[in-house]
Design a protein around this motif. Structure first.
Motif: not given
Length: 800
Positions: A1-10
């Motif tokens: 979930m954290e990785a997907v959120s960071l992908i969204g930010v990126g």
């Protein structure tokens, strides 16, 4: 979930940077170069406003991944929408001095384009604040993902622009915003996910449909652009448009193009038929469609005398564009011609037009940046010709004073002289201005280069003037009496006047002036150049690589005269790009005050003063100084890299990619580094980098472009890494003592950076690049002082 959120930010950050870079290209195309720097301030204004709004109205950022998805979707939709809106606004930068409506058009232009950046800033600010996160995410990781995504966005922008063109790249930026929304929606609850994915699919479809019908979104060029003027001739048409990373090159077929700068009025013939090649809709370069054997006009052009002095010689023509100087050299007896052109599409257009000069067996074409070729080549030439590539622009117009020109600097002229064979001649032609400016600055450049090479300027320089152009020729070992006699005969026959020549005074016989200021100024430059540069009304001191603004002639002594002409002249900005920057700086300061103080007043009503006064003051000082320092260091480095990699957009992409990517790594690893130590190291690095870049540029210019870009990017990694540590360290302290101030800090950083953008341009024009970086280093030194010993300790953040 954290990785997907960071992908969204990126993805969101990548969309922002792609939009920012492509806007620099579109501003240069549709308006003029000096508007390109506004794109940086647009991004920062949007980011600053997002933090201020979030600080004042926290509910805007609450709601977890569902809210992040909506904000990202808004970013994606408004990216394309903002461009469509501004493309329909009839803004005319030339009319702004007398047409009051243009001020409102400019404001509408500015605010509309800030909207996508605002939503992109909200995405990152909401995650930095730590509100409603399903799984807590460190603010350092969020900030790092933002920086890394932005760095990768640079690669996307610079890679796709030559392939699909500017408008389609905006669609890419729009898609990246939608991709961020889809990433966030994928971790939201099922109903939200279904709705947002559907909306995302519809948006993607709309983007594709819009790109498929690009005619409605084609950039609307200023009516004062050369391309706009050329297309007003009956039957004129653009037969090809090619985007490259640094310009859009257009090939025009028109019966109305008859451009031969420096052509003598004594010649009674007709200029040859020509096509035209424009760069970002401007700088129309003629592509003569006549064989060198039939170019009867060529011996009657002002700069032809340089080639005639060396019949059968080896000639180097720098930036010939459409090939006019190549044709003149061939027609006046050159043995060989090496044409070095940095714009590959310009040569492709000339070849499509079947320009005879480029098909001549005596011509060798080299596609390379001229400065790089000069440093790399081991050849020597009988004539080195710096072609006149820019159209006439009155000295009273400040519209082009912000444009760098590394072809016309002291270091460039030193390089040109080093290529001359014994008895060789350097030739350069510029426009004749009233009051004298371009030609006299060119004369001063040549005189300084001769002195540095150990020659005698009084014997080594000849300068002539026609009705509209001035020619400066340099012969290091001195012009002979036979040379001077030949030049005098040529000038008399073609009705040109002498500005300076060994053993001869200036003439004022043919293009008669009430007072021959050209001859007087040239004589004074030879006698005491420093006195002339100090006392003359315009700044005509030779520019260098540290301040490469050849067309910037403004002095503060002109200020009252400039202000008196506002509203009474058609010249844009009353004669100085300075006043655009000053006005923008004033508006930036006012906007920053509102965006910083407004949220503070609203927070004070909800909380006891919005936090302790000391914490508030520290937050403004620390994050404000970071915003100033980052831009004051970054923007001059971008300018320095223009010489290293050749073109402004390429330099921007290389610098942003390297600094943002390494800063992202610095943010991710910031917990491993002592705060004050990193700040002190950063201040020291900022001081060292200008000198390091100056040395490295000279050493790297002979290398291939890809190698220069790679080494240049790697060289910025330590600086970027240290830069990336500062912001998350400051956030970590706020999370401990006043977590509700985190979005306000984001807003302060972005808002003050808007001021830094205008201030950097102003200071660079005044002092040059290196002093501005030193000011940025001083800001980082102040940041080191504010860091405090307590912040060195590793602390687990407390999220609010």
């Amino acid at each position: 979930m954290e990785a997907v959120s960071l992908i969204g930010v990126g993805c969101s950050a990548a969309g922002v940077l792609v939009f920012e870079i492509v806007l620099t290209r579109l501003f240069s195309l549709t308006q003029f170069y000096h508007f390109a720097f506004l794109t940086v301030s647009l991004a920062l204004l949007g980011f600053g406003a997002s933090g201020s709004v979030l600080a004042a109205f926290p509910a805007v950022g609450r709601g977890g991944s569902r809210r992040w998805a909506l904000l990202a979707l808004a970013q994606g939709v408004t990216t394309l929408g903002a461009y469509a809106v501004t493309n329909s606004i009839p803004f005319d930068s030339f009319a702004i001095a007398w047409d009051g409506r243009q001020v409102f058009f400019l404001i509408a232009y500015y605010l509309a384009l800030a909207v996508p950046f605002f939503f992109g800033g909200l995405v990152t600010a909401a995650l930095l604040s730590g509100w409603d996160q399903p799984v807590p995410i460190s603010s350092a990781r969020v900030y790092g993902a933002n920086l890394i995504g932005a760095g990768l966005g640079c690669v996307v922008a610079i890679g796709t622009l030559p392939l699909i063109g500017g408008v389609a790249v905006i669609a890419v930026a729009s898609f990246l915003g939608v991709a961020a929304a889809i990433a966030f929606a994928s971790i939201a609850s099922f109903p939200s996910r279904a709705v947002l994915v559907s909306l995302g699919a519809l948006t993607i479809g709309a983007v594709i449909a819009a790109v498929a019908s690009l005619g409605a979104l084609d950039p609307r060029l200023s009516p004062y652009k050369d391309l706009s003027a050329a297309l007003r001739y009956p039957g004129a048409e653009v037969v090809d448009s090619t985007w490259e990373s640094s310009a859009r090159v257009d090939h025009i077929v028109s019966g109305g193009i008859r451009s031969v700068p420096g052509l003598s009025f004594a010649w009674g013939g007709t200029p040859p038929p020509q096509d035209g090649i424009t760069f970002d809709g401007d700088d129309l370069s003629p592509a003569p469609l006549v064989d060198p054997r039939d170019a009867a006009f060529a011996p009657h052009v002002l700069n032809s005398i340089a080639f005639s002095l060396h019949p059968g010689g080896d000639v180097l023509v720098l930036e010939p564009r459409g090939g006019l100087d190549v044709l003149i050299a061939l027609a006046t007896g050159a043995g060989t011609v090496t044409a070095v052109e940095g714009h590959g599409p310009a040569l492709e257009a000339a070849r499509r037009a079947e320009v005879p000069a480029y098909r001549d067996p005596r011509v060798e074409v080299v596609i390379e940046e001229p400065r790089s070729f000069v440093e790399r080549t081991g050849r020597r030439f009988d004539v080195v010709d710096v072609a006149l590539g820019a159209p006439y622009r009155p000295v009273t117009s400040g519209a082009y004073s912000l444009a760098e020109d590394y072809m016309l600097t002291a270091e460039a002229f030193d390089g040109y002289l080093s290529l001359l064979a014994p008895g060789g001649i350097l030739s350069a032609m510029r426009w004749l201005q009233t009051p004298p400016s371009e030609t006299i600055r060119l004369f001063g450049l040549a005189a300084g280069a001769v002195q540095r090479a150990g020659g005698d300027p009084e014997k080594a320089l000849i300068a002539l003037r026609s009705y509209a152009t001035g020619l400066v020729m340099v012969k290091l070992d001195g012009f002979t009496a036979a040379d001077v006699a030949m030049v005098a005969e040529f000038a008399a026959g073609e009705r040109f006047d002498v500005i300076a020549a060994p053993g001869r005074g200036p003439s004022n016989e043919y293009n008669v002036l009430p007072v021959d200021q050209y001859g007087e100024l040239a004589a004074r430059v030879l006698a005491d150049p420093d006195e002339v540069y100090r006392s003359y009304d315009f700044d005509i001191a030779p520019p260098g690589d540290n301040r490469p603004f050849f067309t910037h002639f403004f002095k503060w002594a002109q200020a009252s005269d400039v202000l008196d002409t506002i509203g009474r002249t058609w010249q844009p900005f009353g004669g100085a790009g300075y006043f655009v920057l000053l006005a923008f700086l004033g508006l930036s300061v006012l906007g920053a005050a509102l965006l910083i103080l407004g949220p503070l007043l609203l927070m004070a009503r909800r909380r006891a003063g919005g936090g302790a006064p000391g914490v508030r003051l520290w937050t403004v000082a620390y994050f404000g100084l970071l915003g100033l320092a980052f831009l004051l260091v970054e923007l001059p480095i971008v300018q320095k890299y223009i010489l290293l990699v050749g073109r402004p957009t390429t330099a921007l992409a290389v610098v942003l990619f390297a600094i943002l990517l390494s800063a992202g790594a610095g943010s991710m690893l910031s917990h491993l580094v002592r705060w004050r130590l990193a700040a002190v190291a950063l201040a020291g690095a900022a001081v060292v980098y200008p000198r390091l870049l100056s040395w490295a540029t000279g050493a790297l210019l002979p290398l291939p472009l890809v190698v220069r870009m790679g080494i240049g990017a790697i060289a910025l990694v330590p600086l970027g890494f240290l830069m990336g540590i500062m912001f998350p360290k400051g956030l970590a302290r706020l999370e401990r003592v006043a977590p509700h101030l985190v979005p306000w800090a984001w807003g302060i950083n972005g808002t003050v950076s808007v001021i830094a953008g205008a201030a950097s341009a102003l200071l660079t024009l005044t002092w040059g690049f290196e002093p501005v970086v030193i000011v940025g280093a001083a800001c980082y030194a102040a940041v080191a002082f504010l860091a405090g010993e307590a912040a060195d300790e590793a602390v687990t953040p407390r999220r609010g």
